[in-house]
Enzyme design. Structure first.
Site, PDB file in Angstrom:
ATOM      1  N   HIS A   1       0.837  -1.206   0.000  1.00 39.04           N
ATOM      2  CA  HIS A   1       0.000   0.000   0.000  1.00 39.04           C
ATOM      3  C   HIS A   1       0.874   1.260   0.000  1.00 39.04           C
ATOM      4  CE1 HIS A   1      -3.716  -2.279   0.463  1.00 39.04           C
ATOM      5  NE2 HIS A   1      -3.044  -3.048   1.284  1.00 39.04           N
TER       6      HIS A   1
ATOM      7  N   TYR B   1       3.137  -5.814   9.319  1.00 38.71           N
ATOM      8  CA  TYR B   1       2.992  -4.357   9.329  1.00 38.71           C
ATOM      9  C   TYR B   1       4.075  -3.728  10.214  1.00 38.71           C
ATOM     10  CZ  TYR B   1      -1.814  -4.654   7.365  1.00 38.71           C
ATOM     11  OH  TYR B   1      -2.921  -4.883   6.586  1.00 38.71           O
TER      12      TYR B   1
END
Length: 363
Positions: free
Chosen positions: A69, A339
């Site tokens: 992303h 993450y």
């Protein structure tokens, strides 16, 4: 200076050796645990580090950007709860009223300067800021199901779907082999491929995909999935991006829409029933499951990453307020761990300007 280790002179030799052996076992265990956690004991074992390494191998390294992303733009706004979900969860998110939110729209993948394209996975990440200091962070995408069941399959999928250096396109043979080896992906792909693709970020739904557990005031658990459903009317997208449009045309469209009027999504909760899988994001629950409209997400202001605190935010889906808990879906802990690695790497790097800059958001 006080010595690091003192020896009781009254100890017998066997007692002294036993004490030293216990100390050695404790230190050795700590070192072994650290090495295991770091993946040093077996470099071929899949870890959060190797998942991010795979992203970097497939997409390259763009310092300062998320490894997935990477291309995005941030926003501010609020969530207005209507109180309909207060009986399901004791979280303050669902009490009637308004709380501020920060968030980010993005494309899936690790290419921060990729040209906008209709079929690229779009994402919406939100941080709900509760009055008591708690947070609810969620990251959603515009796919109705996830294509894989666990992080091992996810890493394999990254490699199988990566563009071939010779052609610049994915190798159909590798994709076919991956799908043939993963029945869950074969089952999920038709749902993904048949989804209607909207004209922009503002008129598409965003799916939470993973199941979570809502906890009521009495502790009663309820399996829940959520979807952000746009109030903006759906407009279909052409199959390919028009050649005349700017490479940021989808982000430009979002920025223009928010500047014209706040953009809104309804938070729709789907309640699982006994037997509904909570550990497999490749499977949808039956359409007849009860649904609750919990309130409205309102995006009021677009900000470039250069000025938004959301740029340096890790939208870890396991950061939850009291009243929402993780389920048994293995993807949740894997997402949290990967993450974290991506966050640590980019926070230690020089920040390069995003493709969607303050010049874009100020148009």
């Amino acid at each position: 200076m006080k010595p690091f280790l003192t020896i009781d002179p009254t100890l017998t030799r066997p007692a002294l050796l036993l004490r030293l052996a216990v100390i050695g076992l404790i230190l050795g265990g700590a070192v072994t645990l650290f090495a295991w956690r770091a993946g040093w004991l077996n470099p071929h074992t899949l870890t959060q580090k190797t998942v991010i390494d795979t992203f970097e191998k497939v997409d390259g390294v763009f310092p300062g950007f998320r490894r997935n992303h990477a291309k995005g733009v941030c926003f501010r706004g609020y969530f207005e709860s209507n109180g309909n979900a207060a009986a399901l969860s004791r979280s303050g998110v669902f009490l009637p009223g308004r709380i501020p939110v920060l968030g980010r729209f993005s494309f899936g993948g690790g290419l921060p300067y990729v040209a906008d394209a209709p079929a690229t996975v779009r994402a919406l990440a939100v941080q709900f800021q509760l009055p008591n200091g708690e947070e609810w962070r969620t990251a959603m995408i515009n796919l109705p199901v996830f294509p894989v069941q666990n992080v091992q399959q996810f890493a394999e999928q990254l490699v199988a779907f990566a563009p071939d250096p010779a052609t610049g396109k994915p190798d159909p043979a590798k994709i076919q082999a991956f799908v043939a080896a993963h029945p869950a992906t074969a089952r999920a792909l038709p749902l993904i491929q048949q989804r209607p693709i909207s004209s922009g970020f503002a008129d598409t739904p965003y799916y939470g995909l993973n199941a979570f557990t809502f906890l009521g005031k009495d502790g009663k658990p309820t399996p829940v999935r959520w979807t952000m459903v746009p109030e903006q009317p759906f407009q279909p997208s052409p199959a390919t991006a028009p050649a005349t449009l700017d490479k940021n045309y989808l982000f430009d469209g979002l920025i223009a829409a928010v500047r014209a009027a706040p953009q809104k999504w309804r938070l729709i909760l789907t309640l699982g029933q006994p037997g509904d899988p909570t550990n497999d994001a490749t499977i949808t629950w039956p359409d007849d499951r009860p649904k609750i409209d919990a309130g409205t997400l309102v995006v009021e202001q677009i900000e470039s990453e250069a000025v938004s605190p959301a740029r340096d935010m890790n939208f870890d889906p396991t950061i939850l307020p009291d009243g929402i808990a993780v389920s048994d879906d293995p993807l949740l802990s894997a997402r949290s761990a990967t993450y974290s690695v991506s966050f640590t790497r980019r926070e230690g790097e020089r920040k390069e300007p995003s493709a969607v800059t303050t010049a874009e958001t100020g148009k």
